[in-house]
Design a protein around this motif. Structure first.
Motif, mmCIF file in Angstrom:
data_model
loop_
_atom_site.group_PDB
_atom_site.id
_atom_site.type_symbol
_atom_site.label_atom_id
_atom_site.label_comp_id
_atom_site.label_asym_id
_atom_site.label_seq_id
_atom_site.Cartn_x
_atom_site.Cartn_y
_atom_site.Cartn_z
ATOM 1 N N MET A 1 0.843 -1.194 0.000
ATOM 2 C CA MET A 1 0.000 0.000 0.000
ATOM 3 C C MET A 1 0.882 1.249 0.000
ATOM 4 N N ASP A 2 0.618 2.161 -0.934
ATOM 5 C CA ASP A 2 1.349 3.420 -1.014
ATOM 6 C C ASP A 2 0.650 4.452 -0.127
ATOM 7 N N THR A 3 1.259 4.770 0.994
ATOM 8 C CA THR A 3 0.647 5.702 1.942
ATOM 9 C C THR A 3 1.085 7.151 1.731
ATOM 10 N N SER A 4 1.966 7.376 0.774
ATOM 11 C CA SER A 4 2.568 8.702 0.626
ATOM 12 C C SER A 4 1.562 9.778 0.232
ATOM 13 N N LYS A 5 0.452 9.389 -0.397
ATOM 14 C CA LYS A 5 -0.515 10.373 -0.888
ATOM 15 C C LYS A 5 -1.705 10.570 0.052
ATOM 16 N N HIS A 6 -1.784 9.776 1.114
ATOM 17 C CA HIS A 6 -2.970 9.820 1.963
ATOM 18 C C HIS A 6 -3.245 11.202 2.552
ATOM 19 N N PHE A 7 -2.179 11.895 2.943
ATOM 20 C CA PHE A 7 -2.338 13.212 3.551
ATOM 21 C C PHE A 7 -1.640 14.306 2.747
ATOM 22 N N ASP A 8 -1.341 14.013 1.503
ATOM 23 C CA ASP A 8 -0.624 14.958 0.650
ATOM 24 C C ASP A 8 -1.585 16.021 0.109
ATOM 25 N N LEU A 9 -1.333 17.283 0.450
ATOM 26 C CA LEU A 9 -2.160 18.396 -0.031
ATOM 27 C C LEU A 9 -1.401 19.277 -1.016
ATOM 28 N N GLU A 10 -0.300 18.769 -1.527
ATOM 29 C CA GLU A 10 0.530 19.533 -2.459
ATOM 30 C C GLU A 10 -0.291 19.979 -3.663
ATOM 31 N N GLY A 11 -0.196 21.282 -3.986
ATOM 32 C CA GLY A 11 -0.885 21.831 -5.149
ATOM 33 C C GLY A 11 -2.334 22.204 -4.895
ATOM 34 N N LYS A 12 -2.853 21.897 -3.726
ATOM 35 C CA LYS A 12 -4.237 22.235 -3.396
ATOM 36 C C LYS A 12 -4.269 23.550 -2.616
ATOM 37 N N THR A 13 -5.382 24.260 -2.745
ATOM 38 C CA THR A 13 -5.542 25.533 -2.057
ATOM 39 C C THR A 13 -6.646 25.424 -1.018
ATOM 40 N N ALA A 14 -6.343 25.872 0.199
ATOM 41 C CA ALA A 14 -7.286 25.807 1.312
ATOM 42 C C ALA A 14 -7.619 27.208 1.804
ATOM 43 N N VAL A 15 -8.896 27.483 1.924
ATOM 44 C CA VAL A 15 -9.378 28.729 2.520
ATOM 45 C C VAL A 15 -9.847 28.419 3.935
ATOM 46 N N VAL A 16 -9.348 29.170 4.899
ATOM 47 C CA VAL A 16 -9.710 28.960 6.302
ATOM 48 C C VAL A 16 -10.281 30.262 6.852
ATOM 49 N N THR A 17 -11.558 30.282 7.171
ATOM 50 C CA THR A 17 -12.133 31.481 7.779
ATOM 51 C C THR A 17 -11.822 31.489 9.277
ATOM 52 N N GLY A 18 -11.693 32.685 9.821
ATOM 53 C CA GLY A 18 -11.275 32.787 11.214
ATOM 54 C C GLY A 18 -9.927 32.143 11.438
ATOM 55 N N GLY A 19 -9.035 32.322 10.473
ATOM 56 C CA GLY A 19 -7.769 31.592 10.475
ATOM 57 C C GLY A 19 -6.625 32.260 11.206
ATOM 58 N N ALA A 20 -6.867 33.411 11.798
ATOM 59 C CA ALA A 20 -5.755 34.165 12.375
ATOM 60 C C ALA A 20 -5.307 33.649 13.727
ATOM 61 N N ASP A 21 -6.210 32.965 14.441
ATOM 62 C CA ASP A 21 -5.871 32.588 15.807
ATOM 63 C C ASP A 21 -6.572 31.290 16.186
ATOM 64 N N GLY A 22 -6.145 30.704 17.314
ATOM 65 C CA GLY A 22 -6.823 29.541 17.876
ATOM 66 C C GLY A 22 -6.847 28.342 16.953
ATOM 67 N N ILE A 23 -7.991 27.684 16.903
ATOM 68 C CA ILE A 23 -8.149 26.486 16.078
ATOM 69 C C ILE A 23 -7.947 26.819 14.606
ATOM 70 N N GLY A 24 -8.438 27.970 14.173
ATOM 71 C CA GLY A 24 -8.262 28.366 12.774
ATOM 72 C C GLY A 24 -6.809 28.494 12.392
ATOM 73 N N LYS A 25 -6.020 29.095 13.265
ATOM 74 C CA LYS A 25 -4.584 29.229 13.010
ATOM 75 C C LYS A 25 -3.922 27.864 12.927
#
Length: 259
Positions: free
Chosen positions: A1-25
């Motif tokens: 089993m190739d596990t290298s891609k399971h958590f790979d987010l390379e090349g993807k874009t994530a928007v996080v609201t309330g991202g400046a502090d706490g859980i969002g940060k």
């Protein structure tokens, strides 16, 4: 089993609201660590810029975008600027939210306060889902994660507004999974238990913490990274067949602010 891609987010874009502090940060930092381009969205632009700069200084890729989720034009601007900068959106973390937990006696609050909490916690999430879905469909990858709360299932006094808004998020998430699933867009929610953020620190005492842990098998309060790890699971390819779910991250128990 190739596990290298399971958590790979390379090349993807994530928007996080309330991202400046706490859980969002913590969510922003963890996504960047796994390769995603991260948009730190917050109404506190100074704090958002600080978080974004820290990510970039540690080898990640991030920008900060000012966003008041109570204004529709700000939500549209957030998505438009993200696409202009990175070309796509694959991950949305609907983290921002608020309410007067423990301060919402129906004898004291006004209807406008009830309305504002729902506009912030429910309406803004639904609208951002609507705005990002076409971009996720085009990208061929989509994961939306909504911030719920243990309050969505607990019963306590003076919290009816916040708690009912979080319960609405749970059911909204389960239903939107049917709308977005055919386009390979997953949508899930996370309900944290008591987590050591700045907001909790304003009311937490040693006595209250002891009482909160009375019914918690893992004898500690949550850390922001504990919650961010669950967000990572839902964002990553490893959860590619998981949608419409609400997971509670709470040390195996319940923590409430009443003694």
């Amino acid at each position: 089993m190739d596990t290298s891609k399971h958590f790979d987010l390379e090349g993807k874009t994530a928007v996080v609201t309330g991202g400046a502090d706490g859980i969002g940060k913590a969510c922003c930092e963890m996504r960047a660590a796994y390769g995603a381009n991260v948009v730190v969205s917050d109404y506190d632009m100074e704090a958002a810029e600080k978080t974004s700069k820290s990510i970039n200084n540690n080898g990640g890729t991030s920008i900060a975008i000012d966003c008041n989720v109570l204004k529709d034009e700000a939500l549209v601007n957030l998505i438009d600027k993200t696409v202009d900068k990175f070309g796509s959106i694959e991950i949305l973390v609907n983290n921002v939210g608020g309410g007067g937990a423990g301060k919402e006696s129906p004898y004291d609050i006004e209807v406008e306060q009830f309305k504002k909490v729902f506009e912030m916690n429910v309406f803004s999430m639904w609208r951002l889902c609507q705005l990002v879905a076409p971009h996720m469909k085009k990208a061929g990858y989509g994961s939306i994660i909504n911030m719920s709360s243990m309050a969505s299932i607990n019963k306590s006094p003076a919290i009816s507004v916040y708690a009912s808004s979080k319960a609405a998020i749970n059911h909204m998430t389960r239903n939107l999974a049917f709308d977005y699933g055919p386009d390979d867009i997953r949508i899930n929610a996370i309900g944290p238990g008591a987590t050591k953020t700045h907001a909790l620190s304003t009311v937490l005492t040693p006595e209250l913490e002891k009482a909160m842990l009375k019914h918690t098998p893992i004898k500690r309060l949550g850390e922001s990274e504990d919650i961010a790890g669950a967000f990572l699971y839902f964002a990553a390819p490893i959860s590619s067949w998981t949608s419409g779910q609400v997971i509670l991250i709470n040390g195996g128990g319940e923590q409430t602010l009443d003694m």
